[in-house]
Design a protein around this motif. Structure first.
Motif, PDB file in Angstrom:
ATOM      1  N   THR A  39       0.868  -1.226   0.052  1.00 32.39           N
ATOM      2  CA  THR A  39       0.095   0.079   0.021  1.00 32.39           C
ATOM      3  C   THR A  39       0.805   1.171  -0.027  1.00 32.39           C
ATOM      4  OG1 THR A  39      -0.151   0.022   2.521  1.00 32.39           O
ATOM      5  CG2 THR A  39      -1.834  -1.134   1.284  1.00 32.39           C
ATOM      6  N   LEU A 195       0.055  -8.338  -0.820  1.00 26.48           N
ATOM      7  CA  LEU A 195      -1.189  -8.237   0.046  1.00 26.48           C
ATOM      8  C   LEU A 195      -1.951  -9.485  -0.269  1.00 26.48           C
ATOM      9  CD1 LEU A 195      -1.961  -4.504  -1.115  1.00 26.48           C
ATOM     10  CD2 LEU A 195      -1.399  -5.291   1.249  1.00 26.48           C
ATOM     11  N   PHE A 201      -7.116  -8.825   3.540  1.00 18.19           N
ATOM     12  CA  PHE A 201      -7.137  -8.463   2.170  1.00 18.19           C
ATOM     13  C   PHE A 201      -7.951  -9.660   1.434  1.00 18.19           C
ATOM     14  CE2 PHE A 201      -5.770  -7.669  -2.211  1.00 18.19           C
ATOM     15  CZ  PHE A 201      -5.953  -6.090  -2.351  1.00 18.19           C
ATOM     16  N   LYS A 223      -7.165  -1.488  -1.809  1.00 20.87           N
ATOM     17  CA  LYS A 223      -6.064  -1.291  -0.677  1.00 20.87           C
ATOM     18  C   LYS A 223      -6.277  -0.429   0.263  1.00 20.87           C
ATOM     19  CE  LYS A 223      -2.312  -1.954  -4.246  1.00 20.87           C
ATOM     20  NZ  LYS A 223      -1.122  -1.415  -4.678  1.00 20.87           N
TER      21      LYS A 223
END
Length: 326
Positions: A39, A195, A201, A223
């Motif tokens: 991110t 991620l 996520f 994100k």
């Protein structure tokens, strides 16, 4: 002699660069962007490490190719979460091989360590990646080279195998010794990585594909922020802090309204443009519940600065749990 390195910006891939550069070989460090790496913008960090060890850095974006070829139909399946690690690594090596051929380089390197990750860095998985990417013999893993079969670069004498490492397992002791030896600064401690390996996520990804077709433009949406699914199917994303609000505000995606509170500080939010009136009203109530508001007072919010909606907040954030993905 020139080599192409798969470069993550982590400690292992940086040390792998150094071990090959120290043998007089030019190395191009290629960071392959799938869209799911982090991110945070890590360009300056990666550039700093490459400068310290003497490598050129290049970023290659494969977001569209990754979605089309890998993410939703991985030949070797997913890991614990939404992570198709073996297929992802094979795709990256195949891309790196294309770069190698275009650059007139002779072999590939990576910072992988045998046994460091039980599922994706055991001998079988590492060999599978080579087979799938047609890189058998071309890929040298300098940190574990002495524990693996010699590669073309070693057999042909381009690289002195005795100057490589034989690290196996999850201990970082030898890597930290190498850090001291070369004086490497500002390297990262081992982190969570991609991620897609993150449980929360993964929940967002599984929820998304139940309701919509995933596209490259949807990656930034995933994100940031709190993610909620409303009763009529709309997706709501609510910023959690100032940084996330900025990221959400900068997203360009025609699937979503940008929602702002009017007359009071509040999070930046995104809402599916397919939202029903009921979902719009619910979204407004949810957003206000994350503001400093009075329970029985109505407040206004704007959708794309064109449409206004009025709502009152919920009495407690506990009332949001039925809609919350993460």
């Amino acid at each position: 002699m020139k080599a192409i390195a798969l470069f993550s910006g982590g400690l292992d891939s940086t040390l792998a660069l150094k071990l090959i550069i120290d043998q007089g070989i030019e190395v191009l460090a290629v960071n392959i962007n799938t869209g799911f790496g982090s991110t945070k913008d890590r360009y300056e960090h990666m550039l700093n490490l490459c400068k310290q060890v003497g490598a050129e850095l290049r970023i290659i974006d494969i977001e569209s190719e990754f979605l089309q070829d890998v993410l939703f139909d991985p030949k070797h399946g997913y890991g614990k979460n939404f992570n198709p690690c073996i297929d992802c690594h094979a795709k990256m090596f195949a891309v790196a091989k294309r770069v190698m051929e275009a650059e007139g380089a002779s072999f590939l390197i990576s910072g992988e360590v045998l046994g460091q990750r039980p599922m994706s860095q055991n001998k079988e998985a590492m060999q599978t990646v080579l087979n799938e990417s047609n890189c058998n013999g071309l890929l040298l893993r300098p940190l574990s080279a002495k524990a693996l079969a010699p590669t073309i670069a070693e057999i042909n004498g381009w690289v002195d195998r005795e100057k490589l490492e034989g690290i196996v397992g999850r201990s970082r002791d030898r890597q930290l010794e190498l850090v001291e030896e070369i004086g490497l600064k500002d390297f990262e401690s081992p982190g969570g990585g991609c991620l897609l390996t993150d449980e929360n996520f993964a929940k967002k990804m599984f929820d998304f594909i139940k309701h919509d077709t995933f596209e490259v433009r949807d990656i930034p949406v995933m994100k940031y922020g709190r993610h909620l699914r409303l009763p009529d199917g709309a997706k709501l994303v609510v910023g959690r802090n100032r940084d996330e609000n900025v990221h959400l505000q900068n997203i360009v995606n025609e699937k979503y309204y940008h929602i702002k509170t009017l007359g009071l500080p509040g999070p930046h939010s995104l809402l599916s443009k397919s939202a029903t009136e009921a979902d719009k009203e619910l979204a407004a109530k949810i957003i206000l519940t994350y503001c400093k508001t009075k329970e029985d007072t109505a407040y206004k919010l704007s959708l794309d600065e064109k449409e206004e909606i009025e709502a009152t907040p919920f009495a407690s954030r506990d009332e949001l749990k039925p809609y919350t993905i993460m």
